[in-house]
Design an enzyme around this catalytic site. Structure first.
Site, PDB file in Angstrom:
ATOM      1  CG  ASP A 187     -47.172  -8.811  25.900  1.00  0.00           C
ATOM      2  OD1 ASP A 187     -45.983  -9.145  25.998  1.00  0.00           O
ATOM      3  OD2 ASP A 187     -47.716  -7.968  26.652  1.00  0.00           O
ATOM      4  CG  ASP A 220     -43.282  -4.243  30.285  1.00  0.00           C
ATOM      5  OD1 ASP A 220     -43.688  -3.928  29.154  1.00  0.00           O
ATOM      6  OD2 ASP A 220     -43.657  -5.275  30.881  1.00  0.00           O
TER       7      ASP A 220
HETATM    8  C1  GLA Z   1     -46.665  -7.021  29.277  1.00  0.00           C
HETATM    9  C2  GLA Z   1     -46.383  -5.926  28.283  1.00  0.00           C
HETATM   10  C3  GLA Z   1     -47.046  -4.649  28.709  1.00  0.00           C
HETATM   11  C4  GLA Z   1     -48.532  -4.868  28.834  1.00  0.00           C
HETATM   12  C5  GLA Z   1     -48.812  -6.032  29.769  1.00  0.00           C
HETATM   13  C6  GLA Z   1     -50.252  -6.429  29.739  1.00  0.00           C
HETATM   14  O1  GLA Z   1     -46.057  -6.764  30.499  1.00  0.00           O
HETATM   15  O2  GLA Z   1     -45.011  -5.759  28.122  1.00  0.00           O
HETATM   16  O3  GLA Z   1     -46.782  -3.622  27.788  1.00  0.00           O
HETATM   17  O4  GLA Z   1     -49.070  -5.130  27.552  1.00  0.00           O
HETATM   18  O5  GLA Z   1     -48.063  -7.186  29.434  1.00  0.00           O
HETATM   19  O6  GLA Z   1     -50.535  -7.490  30.564  1.00  0.00           O
END
Ligand code: GLA
Length: 741
Positions: free
Chosen positions: A494, A556
């Site tokens: 990420d 997301d």
């Molecule tokens: C980001 C990612 C999510 C999740 C969060 C965790 O927003 O896109 O899928 O992994 O971080 O903090």
């Protein structure tokens, strides 16, 4: 030096260079002054071109203002945006690049330190044009690689300072082309966090229009991808030019319709994040490459060429053409409230219902500064001993001991006798650090910072400076330790903020080179791991990272309706196999919308990495009972998504009935799957027929759908008359398989 290959021809007398494939020609020449003049980019040309007579005749402009140029340098009266600008010690940025020579290279040389397309001599040929400025002795090598099977041309620049003073490269667009006078439209993929890749279309008008990322990364805001089309171009018809930059940093795409009607396209790194010094007597700089694809068959034709080219000649992952396991990720199930007990329950239920991979998301690490929320722990990649008292290795062993119970894909859905064990995946965010971390306490000098200025936090975190080799090594070592410590098959990488205070404008590019070194090292060291990119969803969904990682978390936003827009948009250039798509709980956590489980699953089938992002234990029992069937369905659809040809029969931004179709890549077009959706109910209205594409018109296909009698039609009937699906109500969907008889 040779002057002929099947795709590259050179006329030595007129100094004309042609790159030609069955579907495209790209032609330019060097005029008597050494200026590179662009002649044609588009459908194939089979003789010499008619002379360009007439044209503008007066005003302030010089010759250079009026001609289509191949590499517009600066300061000599072009008056349009330059492709290249270099500042000399005296401060001037004038450049006079004159043709010197050419070289034809079978195959395609690597770009030092940068991800790029690759291929054998039978796949690609390269033409390199050498230009020099006689005053500053700066040379530019423009490299054009043609992939004839995909009507694609990859272009990059290598700039060499042969002078005896340092110079600074301020701008270097990877692709620049002056299209002829006429009407054009441009299309881009724009949005923001949780609203990625919306298709935005606009007419090209006089003056400049474009988009950019200055976030330090490719960003959610504008994907590094531009399409130029003739005004009547559709999914299936019309001239379509794609420009896709293989780069993960800040970028700039500009379209300038000049005063005399020519339209210039510039694609490359953002000049504000470049400023690259070149030492005297040999300092050099190579730009990322930009891949242009031409299609006379509209957006669909262009997309299929990008998908095949990128799967076969950009992505290095072993997973690129492998079906992906259905997974369960705990993020939306637990957020930061996780520990070895609740995660084990989620994983266990997944395995009982046929899900083959458990992914442990954010929150598992940090000792002195445990990651209980997003305000601590990033950088400290050691398991949290309170949440995992038995250690990471023990927890992984437990999960990888769970038996995955499967329904096979036989007609009667009987239970499969062969059992497999669950695989384990882990979340990391290695390029970031929380100030509340042991890493920051030990190495405050490792974060991006501009002396004297306060450090701006975003999501309570700072960006590590990957231009420093110590930082690169730290990340390589930490990830190596984690992957060696347990049986981990999957990594979700990420990256959750943009770059702010920078030590200098050149650092973002040095960072990218550092990142690419880290990823090259780790993916070579762990080639069997399935790596997934993520940057708050699709904030770094770009071809640069696709070189290393076969998939990315698309957004997301897991709402099924929003996902249709995001997934269809992303598929304009990226193979659907590269999209992660999960079924989450309702009401949806991002939008509050409630859609049926079946619809959510059918939308997620369009991504190469199908999964769940909820606690299956919490679903009503009748819905839990559906999960094995949906997993089995995903396993049947997935191979076609991974290797098939995508036809967007309808797009959600144009129709209430978006439909995607994947056809097997074999010559016989022997199988296909149709994913048909209806977003909203419309009263008193016929659903339009779903006209299929890409089938053999002469063949007979058997159609198969859950709960329906098998029926047969010819390919011609399916493509000309289409299916009548008569979907009723909101959020309806169908999945129909086709098998050639
Ligand atoms: C980001 C990612 C999510 C999740 C969060 C965790 O927003 O896109 O899928 O992994 O971080 O903090």
């Amino acid at each position: 030096m040779s002057n002929q290959t099947p795709c590259i021809t050179v006329n030595e007398t007129t100094k004309t260079f042609s790159l030609t494939s069955p579907g495209v020609s790209y032609i330019f020449h060097a005029d008597p002054s050494g200026e590179l003049i662009h002649d044609h980019f588009g459908p194939p040309i089979t003789s010499h071109l008619p002379p360009d007579i007439g044209g503008p005749d007066g005003g302030w402009g010089s010759y250079l203002t009026r001609v289509p140029r191949e590499l517009p340098d600066s300061g000599r009266g072009d008056f349009r945006l330059p492709a290249i600008r270099i500042r000399k010690r005296t401060g001037n940025t004038v450049l006079r690049l004159e043709y010197v020579s050419y070289e034809i290279i079978p195959g395609k040389p690597k770009l030092p330190g940068l991800p790029a397309t690759f291929g054998e001599e039978s796949d690609v040929s390269t033409l390199v044009i050498h230009l020099t400025d006689p005053v500053s002795l700066i040379s530019v090598y423009v490299s054009y690689s043609i992939f004839p099977r995909y009507d694609a041309i990859a272009r990059s620049l290598r700039i060499v300072n042969n002078g005896d003073e340092e110079v600074v490269v301020e701008q270097a667009a990877s692709f620049c082309v002056d299209m002829p006078s006429g009407e054009w439209e441009m299309l881009q993929l724009s949005g923001d966090w949780a609203r990625e890749a919306r298709v935005v279309k606009r007419p090209v008008v006089l003056g400049t229009q474009g988009f950019q990322s200055l976030t330090g990364y490719s960003s959610h805001l504008h994907n590094p991808f531009l399409v130029l089309t003739s005004p009547r171009t559709t999914e299936t018809h019309g001239q379509t030019y794609g420009f896709s930059l293989i780069y993960s940093g800040s970028h700039s795409f500009q379209v300038e319709k000049g005063s005399v009607g020519l339209t210039r396209v510039l694609a490359g790194m953002h000049p504000d994040h470049l400023s690259w010094p070149l030492s005297p007597k040999g300092g050099e700089f190579t730009t990322p490459e930009c891949v242009a694809v031409f299609s006379a068959e509209g957006l669909g034709g262009m997309s299929r060429k990008y998908h095949s080219l990128y799967r076969g000649h950009l992505c290095k992952s072993r997973w690129v053409d492998r079906p992906r396991p259905a997974l369960i990720n705990n993020w939306e199930a637990t957020y930061f409230d996780m520990n070895q007990q609740n995660l084990a329950l989620i994983a266990k239920r997944g395995s009982e219902l046929g899900v083959g991979l458990f992914v442990m998301d954010d929150g598992w690490f940090g000792v002195k500064h445990p990651r209980l929320s997003d305000n601590a722990g990033l950088g400290d990649w050691v398991v949290n001993p309170e949440r995992f008292p038995d250690g990471l290795g023990d927890f992984v062993t437990r999960v990888t001991g769970f038996e995955v119970k499967k329904l096979d894909n036989k007609e009667d859905n009987t239970e499969d006798k062969t059992t497999t064990k669950m695989k384990f995946g882990i979340w990391v965010e290695p390029e970031m650090v929380n100030p509340a971390s042991e890493l920051f306490e030990t190495h405050p000098e490792w974060v991006l910072q501009a002396e004297g200025y306060p450090l701006t936090e975003a999501r309570n975190q700072l960006v590590l400076d990957l231009s420093q080799s110590a930082v690169q090594d730290y990340i390589i070592d930490k990830l190596t330790d984690i992957l060696n410590s347990a049986d981990i098959s999957y990594v979700k990488w990420d990256n959750n903020r943009g770059m702010h205070e920078l030590p200098s404008p050149s650092v973002p590019h040095a960072y990218m080179l550092g990142l690419y070194r880290v990823l090259g090292t780790l993916t070579t060291r762990f080639p069997e791991v399935l790596w997934e990119g993520c940057a708050s969803g699709g904030g770094r969904f770009d071809p640069g990272l696709y070189h290393y990682w076969a998939q990315s978390w698309t957004s997301d936003n897991t709402d099924a309706i929003d996902r249709l827009f995001i997934q269809f948009g992303t598929s304009l250039v990226y193979p659907p196999s590269s999209m992660g798509a999960h079924v989450s709980a309702v009401p949806n956590h991002q939008t509050g919308r409630t859609t049926p489980l079946e619809f959510r699953a059918h939308v997620a089938l369009m991504g190469g990495s199908f999964g769940f992002e909820l606690d299956l234990n919490k679903l009503p029992e009748e819905e839990q009972a559906q999960i094995p069937r949906l997993v089995a369905l995903s396993e049947k659809v997935n191979p076609l998504v991974i290797t098939g040809d995508l036809y967007r029969l309808e797009r959600p931004d144009e129709s209430n009935w978006p439909t995607a179709m994947f056809v097997s890549p074999d010559k016989a077009k022997s199988s296909a799957v149709v994913l048909a959706y209806r977003m909203q109910s419309i009263i008193n209205w016929h659903s339009p027929p779903v006209r299929l594409q890409g089938l053999d018109p002469e063949a007979t296909y058997e159609l198969e759908e859950e709960g329906q009698e098998a029926v047969e039609y010819t390919g011609r009937t399916l493509m000309n008359a289409g299916l009548r699906l008569a979907l009723k109500g909101d959020y309806q969907s169908r999945v129909i398989f086709l098998r050639r008889k």
